[in-house]
Motif scaffolding. Structure first.
Motif, PDB file in Angstrom:
ATOM      1  N   LEU A  70       0.833  -1.203   0.000  1.00 21.13           N
ATOM      2  CA  LEU A  70       0.000   0.000   0.000  1.00 21.13           C
ATOM      3  C   LEU A  70       0.870   1.257   0.000  1.00 21.13           C
ATOM      4  O   LEU A  70       0.535   2.251  -0.651  1.00 21.13           O
ATOM      5  CB  LEU A  70      -0.910   0.005   1.233  1.00 21.13           C
ATOM      6  N   PHE A  71       1.986   1.231   0.717  1.00 21.33           N
ATOM      7  CA  PHE A  71       2.888   2.377   0.737  1.00 21.33           C
ATOM      8  C   PHE A  71       3.452   2.643  -0.661  1.00 21.33           C
ATOM      9  O   PHE A  71       3.555   3.789  -1.094  1.00 21.33           O
ATOM     10  CB  PHE A  71       4.026   2.121   1.731  1.00 21.33           C
ATOM     11  N   LEU A  72       3.795   1.571  -1.371  1.00 24.58           N
ATOM     12  CA  LEU A  72       4.356   1.721  -2.709  1.00 24.58           C
ATOM     13  C   LEU A  72       3.337   2.293  -3.689  1.00 24.58           C
ATOM     14  O   LEU A  72       3.690   3.070  -4.586  1.00 24.58           O
ATOM     15  CB  LEU A  72       4.880   0.379  -3.218  1.00 24.58           C
ATOM     16  N   ALA A  83       4.209  -2.630  -7.745  1.00 21.54           N
ATOM     17  CA  ALA A  83       4.316  -2.687  -6.288  1.00 21.54           C
ATOM     18  C   ALA A  83       4.397  -4.130  -5.801  1.00 21.54           C
ATOM     19  O   ALA A  83       5.222  -4.471  -4.940  1.00 21.54           O
ATOM     20  CB  ALA A  83       3.124  -1.982  -5.647  1.00 21.54           C
ATOM     21  N   ALA A  84       3.533  -4.989  -6.358  1.00 24.39           N
ATOM     22  CA  ALA A  84       3.540  -6.396  -5.956  1.00 24.39           C
ATOM     23  C   ALA A  84       4.875  -7.053  -6.292  1.00 24.39           C
ATOM     24  O   ALA A  84       5.407  -7.856  -5.508  1.00 24.39           O
ATOM     25  CB  ALA A  84       2.397  -7.145  -6.638  1.00 24.39           C
ATOM     26  N   ASN A  85       5.426  -6.706  -7.446  1.00 25.95           N
ATOM     27  CA  ASN A  85       6.712  -7.262  -7.857  1.00 25.95           C
ATOM     28  C   ASN A  85       7.834  -6.810  -6.923  1.00 25.95           C
ATOM     29  O   ASN A  85       8.701  -7.603  -6.530  1.00 25.95           O
ATOM     30  CB  ASN A  85       7.015  -6.825  -9.293  1.00 25.95           C
ATOM     31  N   ASN A  86       7.812  -5.535  -6.538  1.00 25.40           N
ATOM     32  CA  ASN A  86       8.844  -5.019  -5.634  1.00 25.40           C
ATOM     33  C   ASN A  86       8.739  -5.638  -4.239  1.00 25.40           C
ATOM     34  O   ASN A  86       9.759  -5.911  -3.599  1.00 25.40           O
ATOM     35  CB  ASN A  86       8.743  -3.490  -5.530  1.00 25.40           C
ATOM     36  N   VAL A  87       7.524  -5.851  -3.780  1.00 23.20           N
ATOM     37  CA  VAL A  87       7.333  -6.494  -2.477  1.00 23.20           C
ATOM     38  C   VAL A  87       7.828  -7.942  -2.517  1.00 23.20           C
ATOM     39  O   VAL A  87       8.454  -8.428  -1.566  1.00 23.20           O
ATOM     40  CB  VAL A  87       5.859  -6.432  -2.038  1.00 23.20           C
ATOM     41  N   SER A  88       7.571  -8.637  -3.623  1.00 20.85           N
ATOM     42  CA  SER A  88       8.036 -10.022  -3.761  1.00 20.85           C
ATOM     43  C   SER A  88       9.563 -10.082  -3.731  1.00 20.85           C
ATOM     44  O   SER A  88      10.150 -10.951  -3.081  1.00 20.85           O
ATOM     45  CB  SER A  88       7.513 -10.634  -5.063  1.00 20.85           C
ATOM     46  N   LYS A  89      10.209  -9.140  -4.458  1.00 21.58           N
ATOM     47  CA  LYS A  89      11.676  -9.096  -4.463  1.00 21.58           C
ATOM     48  C   LYS A  89      12.208  -8.815  -3.055  1.00 21.58           C
ATOM     49  O   LYS A  89      13.174  -9.437  -2.606  1.00 21.58           O
ATOM     50  CB  LYS A  89      12.170  -8.023  -5.430  1.00 21.58           C
ATOM     51  N   TRP A  90      11.571  -7.880  -2.383  1.00 25.55           N
ATOM     52  CA  TRP A  90      12.009  -7.510  -1.037  1.00 25.55           C
ATOM     53  C   TRP A  90      11.847  -8.682  -0.069  1.00 25.55           C
ATOM     54  O   TRP A  90      12.757  -8.981   0.710  1.00 25.55           O
ATOM     55  CB  TRP A  90      11.207  -6.308  -0.556  1.00 25.55           C
ATOM     56  N   THR A  91      10.691  -9.358  -0.131  1.00 21.41           N
ATOM     57  CA  THR A  91      10.449 -10.499   0.756  1.00 21.41           C
ATOM     58  C   THR A  91      11.436 -11.626   0.469  1.00 21.41           C
ATOM     59  O   THR A  91      11.984 -12.236   1.393  1.00 21.41           O
ATOM     60  CB  THR A  91       9.006 -11.012   0.574  1.00 21.41           C
ATOM     61  N   PHE A 160      17.116   6.893  -0.861  1.00 20.51           N
ATOM     62  CA  PHE A 160      17.024   6.794   0.595  1.00 20.51           C
ATOM     63  C   PHE A 160      16.004   5.728   0.989  1.00 20.51           C
ATOM     64  O   PHE A 160      16.238   4.940   1.912  1.00 20.51           O
ATOM     65  CB  PHE A 160      16.610   8.142   1.198  1.00 20.51           C
ATOM     66  N   PHE A 161      14.870   5.707   0.287  1.00 22.18           N
ATOM     67  CA  PHE A 161      13.808   4.751   0.611  1.00 22.18           C
ATOM     68  C   PHE A 161      14.263   3.313   0.390  1.00 22.18           C
ATOM     69  O   PHE A 161      14.108   2.453   1.277  1.00 22.18           O
ATOM     70  CB  PHE A 161      12.571   5.050  -0.243  1.00 22.18           C
ATOM     71  N   TYR A 162      14.842   3.040  -0.783  1.00 18.30           N
ATOM     72  CA  TYR A 162      15.224   1.656  -1.083  1.00 18.30           C
ATOM     73  C   TYR A 162      16.400   1.190  -0.221  1.00 18.30           C
ATOM     74  O   TYR A 162      16.449   0.020   0.189  1.00 18.30           O
ATOM     75  CB  TYR A 162      15.545   1.518  -2.572  1.00 18.30           C
ATOM     76  N   VAL A 163      17.328   2.076   0.081  1.00 13.91           N
ATOM     77  CA  VAL A 163      18.419   1.708   0.996  1.00 13.91           C
ATOM     78  C   VAL A 163      17.846   1.354   2.359  1.00 13.91           C
ATOM     79  O   VAL A 163      18.264   0.380   3.004  1.00 13.91           O
ATOM     80  CB  VAL A 163      19.442   2.854   1.113  1.00 13.91           C
ATOM     81  N   SER A 164      16.848   2.112   2.805  1.00 13.63           N
ATOM     82  CA  SER A 164      16.238   1.878   4.116  1.00 13.63           C
ATOM     83  C   SER A 164      15.549   0.522   4.187  1.00 13.63           C
ATOM     84  O   SER A 164      15.763  -0.249   5.133  1.00 13.63           O
ATOM     85  CB  SER A 164      15.229   2.992   4.437  1.00 13.63           C
TER      86      SER A 164
END
Length: 599
Positions: A70-72, A83-91, A160-164
Motif C-alpha cells: 500500500l505504501f508503494l 508494487a507487488a513485484n517489488n514487495v516479492s523481491k524484497w520479501t 534513501f527509501f530503497y536503501v532503508s
C-alpha cells in the motif's frame, strides 16, 4: 548437639556451593569463554528476554511489511503490478539474507554477535525509513491514504527509501534464523529439566512471533491503512530499539557455543576426499574409519557424530590409506582434502538426509501463503459488515494467530500428555507432528473450497455493478483460518525443533534458515501455480478459476487442487520420513545418543 548441628550446616553450605558451581553438560561457555555455570547463565531468564525480543522485533518487521504494498502504491505512486513485484523481491531478499546470517553465525561470529550486529542494522534501517518518510516521502502532509495520493519524488529520495527497506531486509533476515537457535542454546539438553524446557522454548518462540504479528497486523496496520504512515514506522523503529536493548541486557547471562570455521569447506573436503579414493574399498568395521581424538574434538562442535549406514561412497573420505598414515606419522597432522573424520563425513550425510524432508515442507508453505493472498481476496468478495461495522478482510488473519496461541497450549497440556500415556516411546516425534500439520493443511483447503462453493451459491452473478458481492458472511472463513493456525503449530514448531535437533552442532543456525527458506520457496511456488492455473483454466468462453470478478470464476477448484497437491506431498513425505535416519551424537559417556526422529 551443637557440634552436630554445625557439621550439618557445613554440609548443607558445601552442597549449596556445589549446586551453584555446577557446570552445564552440553559444552556451552559464558561470555568470557569459560565453561558455563548452570545457576548463573542461561535457562528461562535468558530465554524470556529472547522471547520478548522476538515478539518486539516481529512487530517491528511486520509493521513495515504488512502494508508495504500500500505504501508503494499510495505514497510512491507505483501501479499494483509494479508494487507487488517489488514487495516479492524484497520479501525474497529477506529470506536470502537468512542464509548469510546463518553462515556467519555458524562459521565465524557466533550466534550472539550475529544477532547483535544484524539487530543494529535492523534498527538503523527502520529509523532511516521513518526519517525518510517524514522528511521527504509523505508530502504534502496528510497524503498516502486511500483518497489522497502523494506527490512525485526525486531520485535521491527514492534512493534513501530503497536503501532503508533493504537495510531492514538485511537486518531482519540475518537475525531471524540465528535468534531461534541462540534461544535454544540457553537450555542444556543433557540436563533432564532443561532438556524439556528447550523443547517448550520452540513453542513459546513461535507464539511470541505470532503475538508480534497480531499487534502489527491490527493496530499498526489500522494507522497505516488510514495513511498515518509516520506513526506506524516510528512505532516499528521504537519496538526494534526496545528489542535490541532487552537483548543486550541479557549479555552477562547468555550461554554460547564457539563457532568452528567454514562449514562449506568441510563439506567440500568430504566430497573431494571421497572422490580421490573412489577405488578404495570401505572396511566393514567402523573402528577402522578415521576419527579425531577426544582431546581434539571434531570441527562441528563439542560432540562427535557416530557412523551410520547409507551414502557409503562418502565413507571413503574417512578411510586411512598408507599415504595418510605416513603423512600423519611425519607431521602429526593430515591433509583435510585427503582424509576426513567420521564426524565430518556424517555432517555431510546429515545435510543430505535433511534435504528431502525439507523439500516436502515447501508444498505446505504454498498452502500457508494463501492466507495472505487468496484468503483475503475471497473475504473481500463476501459480506464484510457486522452490525454496521466494516471487517477488513486482512484482519481475519487474527483468527489464525489466536488459533496458534490456543493450539500451542492444547498440544502441550492435552495432546502430548495423552499420547505419552498410551505410548511407551513417549509423545509425538517432530516428524510425526509435521505429518499431522500436512493433514490439517489438507482439511483447511477443503474447508476453504467448501466456503467458496457456498459463497458462489449466494453471489449476485447477474448484477453488473455488484462485482465480487455475496451475501455469505466473511465469518464463514473462520474455520479455514483456525485450521491453518493449528497446522502451523504442528508443522512449523515441529520443523524448528527437528532441524535444530538433527542439524550438526556446527550448523544449527543453518537448520533454522531452512525453515525460513521453506516459506520463501512456498511463496514462489504459489505464484507459479497461480500463474499456471490462470493461463490453463481461461478460455474464450470461460474467464478461468481466479478472474478479477471471483463470482465468474471457480476459486473452489483452486482450493481443491491445492488439497490434492498437499495430499500427494503427504504421501511423499511419509516415504521420506520413513527413510530418514536420525543423527546420532556421542555423549559424554561415549555412548551413542540417538536424537529420536523416527516417524
Amino acid at each position: 548437639m551443637n557440634v552436630t548441628m554445625l557439621h550439618y550446616q557445613d554440609q548443607m553450605g558445601e552442597k549449596s556451593i556445589m549446586q551453584q558451581e555446577e557446570y552445564t553438560l552440553d559444552g556451552s561457555v559464558d561470555r568470557k569463554g569459560t565453561p558455563a555455570i548452570r545457576a548463573r547463565t542461561g535457562s528461562w531468564y535468558a530465554g524470556f528476554l529472547i522471547l520478548v525480543n522476538q515478539g518486539l522485533a516481529t512487530l517491528a518487521f511486520f509493521g513495515v511489511g504488512v502494508n508495504l504494498v500500500l505504501f508503494l502504491t499510495r505514497v510512491m505512486g507505483q501501479d499494483n503490478a509494479e508494487a507487488a513485484n517489488n514487495v516479492s523481491k524484497w520479501t525474497g531478499t529477506v529470506y536470502l539474507f537468512s542464509l548469510l546470517g546463518a553462515f556467519l553465525s555458524d562459521s565465524y561470529w557466533g550466534r550472539y554477535k550475529t544477532c547483535a550486529i544484524f539487530q543494529v542494522i535492523f534498527v538503523i534501517g527502520l529509523v532511516s525509513l521513518s526519517l525518510t518518510s517524514y522528511l521527504f516521502l509523505v508530502k504534502p502532509n496528510g497524503c498516502g491514504d486511500e483518497e489522497t495520493p502523494c506527490g512525485s519524488h526525486s531520485k535521491l529520495h527514492l534512493s534513501f527509501f530503497y536503501v532503508s527497506i533493504y537495510l531492514i531486509a538485511l537486518g531482519n533476515g540475518g537475525y531471524q534464523p540465528t535468534i531461534a537457535t541462540f534461544g535454544a542454546d540457553q537450555f542444556d539438553e543433557e540436563h533432564p529439566k532443561e532438556g524439556h524446557s528447550k523443547v517448550a522454548f520452540f513453542s513459546y518462540f513461535y507464539l511470541a512471533l505470532n503475538l508480534g504479528c497480531l499487534f502489527s497486523n491490527t493496530i499498526l496496520g489500522y494507522y497505516e491503512d488510514k495513511g498515518i504512515w509516520e506513526i506506524g514506522f516510528w512505532a516499528s523503529a521504537g519496538s526494534a530499539t526496545v528489542a535490541l536493548i532487552l537483548f543486550l541486557i541479557g549479555t552477562p547471562r547468555y550461554r554460547h557455543f564457539v563457532p568452528k570455521g567454514n562449514p562449506l569447506s568441510r563439506f567440500c573436503q568430504v566430497i573431494v576426499a571421497a572422490s580421490r579414493k573412489w577405488k578404495i574399498e570401505v572396511p566393514s568395521n567402523d573402528d577402522e574409519l578415521y576419527e579425531v581424538q577426544d582431546a581434539d574434538i571434531a570441527d562441528n562442535a563439542a560432540r562427535k557424530i557416530l557412523h551410520t549406514q547409507g551414502f557409503e561412497f562418502l565413507d571413503r573420505a574417512a578411510v586411512m590409506t598408507q599415504r595418510d598414515y605416513t603423512i600423519e606419522k611425519k607431521t602429526n597432522t593430515h591433509n583435510p582434502w585427503d582424509l576426513c573424520s567420521i564426524t565430518q563425513v556424517e555432517e555431510v550425510k546429515c545435510i543430505l538426509r535433511l534435504l528431502p524432508v525439507w523439500l516436502c515442507t515447501i508444498p505446505y508453505s504454498v498452502v500457508f501463503t494463501q492466507m495472505q493472498s487468496i484468503f483475503v481476496e475471497q473475504g473481500a468478495a463476501m459480506k464484510t459488515t457486522l452490525a454496521g461495522f466494516h471487517i477488513p478482510p486482512a484482519s481475519m488473519s487474527s483468527f489464525d494467530i489466536l488459533s496458534v496461541a490456543a493450539f500451542i497450549f492444547i498440544n502441550k497440556r492435552l495432546i502430548e500428555p495423552l499420547v505419552s500415556k498410551y505410548r511407551k516411546s513417549g509423545g509425538l516425534t517432530e516428524l510425526q507432528r509435521m505429518g499431522i500439520g500436512l493433514v490439517i493443511a489438507i482439511a483447511a483447503m477443503l474447508s476453504a473450497g467448501l466456503v467458496e462453493h457456498f459463497r458462489l451459491k449466494y453471489s449476485q452473478k447477474d448484477c453488473p455493478n455488484c462485482a465480487n458481492s455475496s451475501s455469505l458472511s466473511i465469518f464463514w472463513q473462520v474455520p479455514q483460518y483456525v485450521l491453518i493456525g493449528a497446522s502451523e503449530v504442528f508443522m512449523y514448531v515441529g520443523q524448528l525443533e527437528f532441524f535444530n535437533g538433527q542439524a550438526p552442532d556446527g550448523l544449527k543456525s543453518f537448520g533454522s534458515a531452512l525453515s525460513m527458506m521453506s516459506i520463501s520457496l512456498g511463496n514462489y511456488v504459489s505464484s507459479l501455480i497461480v500463474t499456471i492455473v490462470i493461463k490453463t483454466s481461461a478460455s474464450d468462453e470461460m474467464p478461468g478459476w481466479i478472474p478479477r470478478n471471483l463470482n465468474k470464476g471457480h476459486l473452489d477448484r483452486f482450493y481443491y487442487l491445492l488439497a490434492a497437491l498437499t495430499a500427494a506431498d503427504l504421501l511423499l513425505y511419509i516415504v521420506c520420513a520413513k527413510w530418514y535416519k536420525s543423527t546420532r551424537f556421542e555423549d559424554r559417556s561415549n555412548r551413542g545418543k540417538d536424537n529420536d526422529a523416527r516417524i
